[in-house]
Design a protein around this motif. Structure first.
Motif, short mmCIF file in Angstrom:
data_model
loop_
_atom_site.label_atom_id
_atom_site.label_comp_id
_atom_site.label_asym_id
_atom_site.label_seq_id
_atom_site.Cartn_x
_atom_site.Cartn_y
_atom_site.Cartn_z
N THR A 198 -1.44 -4.87 -4.97
CA THR A 198 -0.98 -4.11 -6.13
C THR A 198 0.01 -3.07 -5.62
OG1 THR A 198 -3.11 -4.44 -7.19
CG2 THR A 198 -1.74 -2.66 -8.05
N ILE A 199 1.12 -2.96 -6.31
CA ILE A 199 2.14 -1.97 -5.95
C ILE A 199 1.52 -0.57 -5.91
CG2 ILE A 199 4.30 -0.89 -6.73
CD1 ILE A 199 4.78 -3.75 -5.79
N GLY A 200 1.77 0.13 -4.82
CA GLY A 200 1.32 1.52 -4.72
C GLY A 200 -0.10 1.70 -4.22
N GLU A 201 -0.81 0.60 -3.97
CA GLU A 201 -2.20 0.69 -3.48
C GLU A 201 -2.31 0.17 -2.06
OE1 GLU A 201 -5.09 -1.06 -6.13
OE2 GLU A 201 -4.41 0.16 -7.82
N GLU A 202 -2.57 1.06 -1.13
CA GLU A 202 -2.70 0.64 0.27
C GLU A 202 -3.96 -0.20 0.46
OE1 GLU A 202 -1.52 2.98 4.18
OE2 GLU A 202 -3.57 3.48 3.60
N PHE A 203 -3.84 -1.22 1.27
CA PHE A 203 -5.01 -2.08 1.54
C PHE A 203 -4.97 -2.54 2.99
CE2 PHE A 203 -3.01 -6.33 1.69
CZ PHE A 203 -1.75 -6.03 1.19
N GLU A 204 -6.09 -3.08 3.43
CA GLU A 204 -6.19 -3.61 4.78
C GLU A 204 -5.79 -5.08 4.75
OE1 GLU A 204 -10.04 -3.63 7.15
OE2 GLU A 204 -9.27 -1.58 7.41
N GLU A 205 -4.78 -5.41 5.52
CA GLU A 205 -4.30 -6.80 5.56
C GLU A 205 -4.64 -7.42 6.91
OE1 GLU A 205 -0.05 -7.17 4.93
OE2 GLU A 205 -0.12 -9.37 5.08
N HIS A 206 -5.24 -8.58 6.88
CA HIS A 206 -5.54 -9.33 8.10
C HIS A 206 -4.48 -10.42 8.21
CE1 HIS A 206 -9.80 -7.77 8.45
NE2 HIS A 206 -9.38 -7.32 7.30
N THR A 207 -3.68 -10.35 9.22
CA THR A 207 -2.55 -11.28 9.33
C THR A 207 -3.03 -12.59 9.98
OG1 THR A 207 -1.81 -10.35 11.43
CG2 THR A 207 -0.89 -9.39 9.40
N LYS A 208 -3.98 -13.19 9.30
CA LYS A 208 -4.68 -14.38 9.79
C LYS A 208 -3.74 -15.58 9.90
CE LYS A 208 -8.94 -16.87 8.55
NZ LYS A 208 -8.38 -18.18 8.22
N GLY A 209 -3.73 -16.17 11.07
CA GLY A 209 -2.87 -17.34 11.28
C GLY A 209 -1.46 -16.97 11.66
N LEU A 210 -1.16 -15.68 11.57
CA LEU A 210 0.16 -15.19 11.98
C LEU A 210 -0.07 -14.53 13.35
CD1 LEU A 210 2.97 -15.22 10.80
CD2 LEU A 210 2.51 -13.06 9.66
N ASP A 211 -0.15 -13.21 13.43
CA ASP A 211 -0.47 -12.60 14.73
C ASP A 211 -1.90 -12.08 14.79
OD1 ASP A 211 0.29 -10.60 12.91
OD2 ASP A 211 0.82 -9.23 14.51
N ASN A 212 -2.67 -12.35 13.73
CA ASN A 212 -4.10 -12.02 13.71
C ASN A 212 -4.38 -10.55 14.04
OD1 ASN A 212 -5.06 -14.77 13.13
ND2 ASN A 212 -4.20 -15.21 15.15
N ARG A 213 -3.64 -9.67 13.38
CA ARG A 213 -3.91 -8.24 13.53
C ARG A 213 -4.43 -7.72 12.20
NH1 ARG A 213 0.66 -8.44 17.11
NH2 ARG A 213 0.14 -7.47 19.10
N VAL A 214 -4.91 -6.47 12.24
CA VAL A 214 -5.28 -5.77 11.01
C VAL A 214 -4.31 -4.62 10.85
CG1 VAL A 214 -7.09 -4.52 9.79
CG2 VAL A 214 -7.70 -6.43 11.29
N VAL A 215 -3.68 -4.54 9.68
CA VAL A 215 -2.72 -3.47 9.41
C VAL A 215 -3.07 -2.82 8.07
CG1 VAL A 215 -0.79 -4.41 10.76
CG2 VAL A 215 -1.10 -5.18 8.40
N LYS A 216 -2.59 -1.59 7.90
CA LYS A 216 -2.74 -0.91 6.60
C LYS A 216 -1.42 -1.13 5.87
CE LYS A 216 -6.47 2.22 6.92
NZ LYS A 216 -7.63 1.39 6.65
N THR A 217 -1.49 -1.85 4.77
CA THR A 217 -0.28 -2.30 4.08
C THR A 217 -0.09 -1.55 2.77
OG1 THR A 217 -0.54 -4.48 5.07
CG2 THR A 217 0.83 -4.35 3.09
N LEU A 218 1.16 -1.15 2.53
CA LEU A 218 1.52 -0.52 1.25
C LEU A 218 2.83 -1.12 0.78
CD1 LEU A 218 1.07 1.70 -0.93
CD2 LEU A 218 2.45 3.22 0.50
N VAL A 219 2.81 -1.63 -0.45
CA VAL A 219 4.02 -2.21 -1.05
C VAL A 219 4.45 -1.31 -2.22
CG1 VAL A 219 5.08 -4.27 -2.05
CG2 VAL A 219 3.17 -4.53 -0.44
N THR A 220 5.72 -0.97 -2.23
CA THR A 220 6.26 -0.14 -3.32
C THR A 220 7.59 -0.75 -3.78
OG1 THR A 220 7.35 1.28 -1.70
CG2 THR A 220 5.21 2.02 -2.50
N TRP A 221 8.10 -0.23 -4.89
CA TRP A 221 9.44 -0.60 -5.36
C TRP A 221 10.43 0.45 -4.91
CZ3 TRP A 221 10.30 -5.27 -7.07
CH2 TRP A 221 9.35 -5.96 -7.84
N ASP A 222 11.56 -0.02 -4.40
CA ASP A 222 12.71 0.85 -4.20
C ASP A 222 13.80 0.27 -5.09
OD1 ASP A 222 14.79 2.40 -3.37
OD2 ASP A 222 14.93 1.54 -1.36
N GLY A 223 13.83 0.74 -6.32
CA GLY A 223 14.68 0.08 -7.32
C GLY A 223 14.13 -1.32 -7.56
N ASP A 224 14.97 -2.32 -7.43
CA ASP A 224 14.54 -3.71 -7.62
C ASP A 224 14.08 -4.36 -6.32
OD1 ASP A 224 14.88 -3.70 -10.31
OD2 ASP A 224 16.84 -4.70 -10.29
#
Ligand code: VLZ
Length: 135
Positions: free
Chosen positions: A66-92
């Motif tokens: 959800t835009i604006g809500e930080e969450f814990e992302e497990h990059t499973k099958g990619l580099d298999n790390r845990v990151v704190k992810t935040l997605v926002t809009w910068d214009g479009d």
């Protein structure tokens, strides 16, 4: 009204994906396969809620947010790390910051006509992917 990223998008180019995979410490064998994949991006957008699937013959990657809500992302099958992810809009443009072990990590995604552009970055490397909307 935010930009509309929804739909099924098929990869047409994938510039410097190997560099970014390398920056993420993804092993040689996986990179050899990864660099040749034609990825398909399936995005379901409901207001600020996103369900995304990146599909390929080798591996799929799913992440919902959800835009604006930080969450814990497990990059499973990619580099298999845990990151704190935040997605926002910068214009479009959708801007994602992934805080964790790797500096300057995240992605930017935007639509231009019938194309979806995605820049993925990690440390000092940037990959540029272009997808075309499937009719
Ligand atoms: O994209 O997080 O579009 O919301 C690649 C999987 C996944 C296939 C890349 C290659 C994830 C596996 C990029 C080889 C290691 C990403 C977001 C923005 C999803």
């Amino acid at each position: 009204m935010p930009a509309d990223h929804s739909g099924t998008w098929e990869m047409v180019s994938n510039d410097k994906f190997d560099d970014v995979m390398k920056a993420m410490d993804i092993d040689f064998a996986t990179r050899k396969i990864g660099v040749h994949l034609k990825q398909t991006k399936v995005i379901v957008q409901n207001g600020d809620r996103f369900e995304t699937k990146t599909l390929s013959t080798f591996r799929n990657y799913e992440v919902n947010f959800t835009i604006g809500e930080e969450f814990e992302e497990h990059t499973k099958g990619l580099d298999n790390r845990v990151v704190k992810t935040l997605v926002t809009w910068d214009g479009d443009k959708m801007v994602c910051v992934q805080k964790g072990e790797k500096q300057n990590r995240g992605w930017n995604q935007w639509v231009e006509g019938d194309q979806l552009h995605l820049e993925i970055f990690c440390e000092n490397k940037v990959c540029h992917q272009v997808f075309k909307k499937k009719i």
